[in-house]
Write a protein that holds these residues in place. Sequence first.
Motif, short mmCIF file in Angstrom:
data_model
loop_
_atom_site.label_atom_id
_atom_site.label_comp_id
_atom_site.label_asym_id
_atom_site.label_seq_id
_atom_site.Cartn_x
_atom_site.Cartn_y
_atom_site.Cartn_z
N UNK A 1 0.74 -1.50 0.10
CA UNK A 1 0.11 0.18 0.09
C UNK A 1 0.90 1.61 0.27
N UNK A 2 2.27 1.00 0.27
CA UNK A 2 2.75 2.15 -0.15
C UNK A 2 3.48 3.10 -0.76
N UNK A 3 2.61 2.78 -2.34
CA UNK A 3 2.08 4.00 -3.27
C UNK A 3 1.43 4.74 -3.33
N UNK A 4 0.25 3.40 -2.91
CA UNK A 4 -1.11 4.55 -2.21
C UNK A 4 -1.15 5.58 -1.59
N UNK B 1 -7.20 4.51 -5.57
CA UNK B 1 -6.98 4.49 -4.16
C UNK B 1 -7.64 4.07 -3.20
N UNK B 2 -9.23 4.41 -3.27
CA UNK B 2 -10.07 3.59 -3.16
C UNK B 2 -10.23 2.23 -3.22
N UNK B 3 -10.30 1.79 -3.99
CA UNK B 3 -9.50 -0.20 -4.20
C UNK B 3 -8.50 -0.60 -3.29
N UNK C 1 -4.33 -1.91 -7.88
CA UNK C 1 -4.29 -0.62 -7.89
C UNK C 1 -2.76 0.13 -7.86
N UNK C 2 -1.84 -0.45 -7.39
CA UNK C 2 -1.00 0.12 -7.56
C UNK C 2 -0.03 0.58 -8.76
#
Length: 296
Positions: free
Chosen positions: A101-104, A126-128, A271-272
């Motif tokens: 999740x870091x890139x998010x 982002x939400x996903x 997502x990323x």
Amino acid sequence: MNSVTNRGVFWMILSCTAFASMWVLIRYASREVHAFQIVFFRCAIGTLVLLPMMLRNPGLIRLSRLTANLRRAASGFIATMGTFYAVAHAPLATALSINYTAPLFATAGAVLFLGEKIHFRRVAALAAGFAGMLIVVRPGALPLTPGVLAAVISAVSTAFSIVAIRQLVATDDSRAVASWTFILMTPPSFIAALFVWRWPPADVWPLLVAIGCAAAVGQLAMNKAFSLAEASAVLPYDFVRFGLVTLAGIALFGERVDQMTILGGVVIFGATVYLAVRERQVARALLAASVPERPD
């Protein structure tokens, strides 16, 4: 893909393999040594591994770049401490899914603190991605252990490191960026290790040396990958790391990986990658719009 992009993909896969190996070694070493001590040995040994390269290239470490590298090292220190603790105390697949999740967090931070514009597609991605993290963590259904909390802290800190690395490798030698990271993180990691210090048993020293070597190779390879190709071109191959780490958790440590963790990891990773692709498309569109038309 062109030859330069292919080289970037090669370095990314090498980085994934090195970091996956490092995670396995951390889990073994943490049975005898505290995770904070392992961070110190990772930094100190990694610095020694890179020292011959630094001596052969005396202009590689420039004091004029100290401030910029300090910012990257500060976030990298927190991220590494959190990651190593998470690897030692949480299921590997869970820790890695959260780490993805870091890139998010990096994208969200750019919107909140840098004023970047965000459109519907990026909001949806982002939400996903954050929904994927909730699938992995499942608040209320699974205990929020210190290991899982450390993984979340690591992901947020890694977000700042990702932004810093991309900025640095755009102008600096990727080898210098990696070297500065190990040099600057060694003193604070030693101070942190003093609070939990005990001399490692003899049979753990080979693991600590291997962790330092794997960290140096992984950092060099990742920086090289980002310096050769756009993030959107190499980032999809980071999923190699997820596969290797998940298989290691099952085969070597008897971990049970449930379907929800796999699903959440896939959603986060998807997502990323989508965000990386969109950033490339937007950047190219802005570049095309800024080029003046040639008169007929």
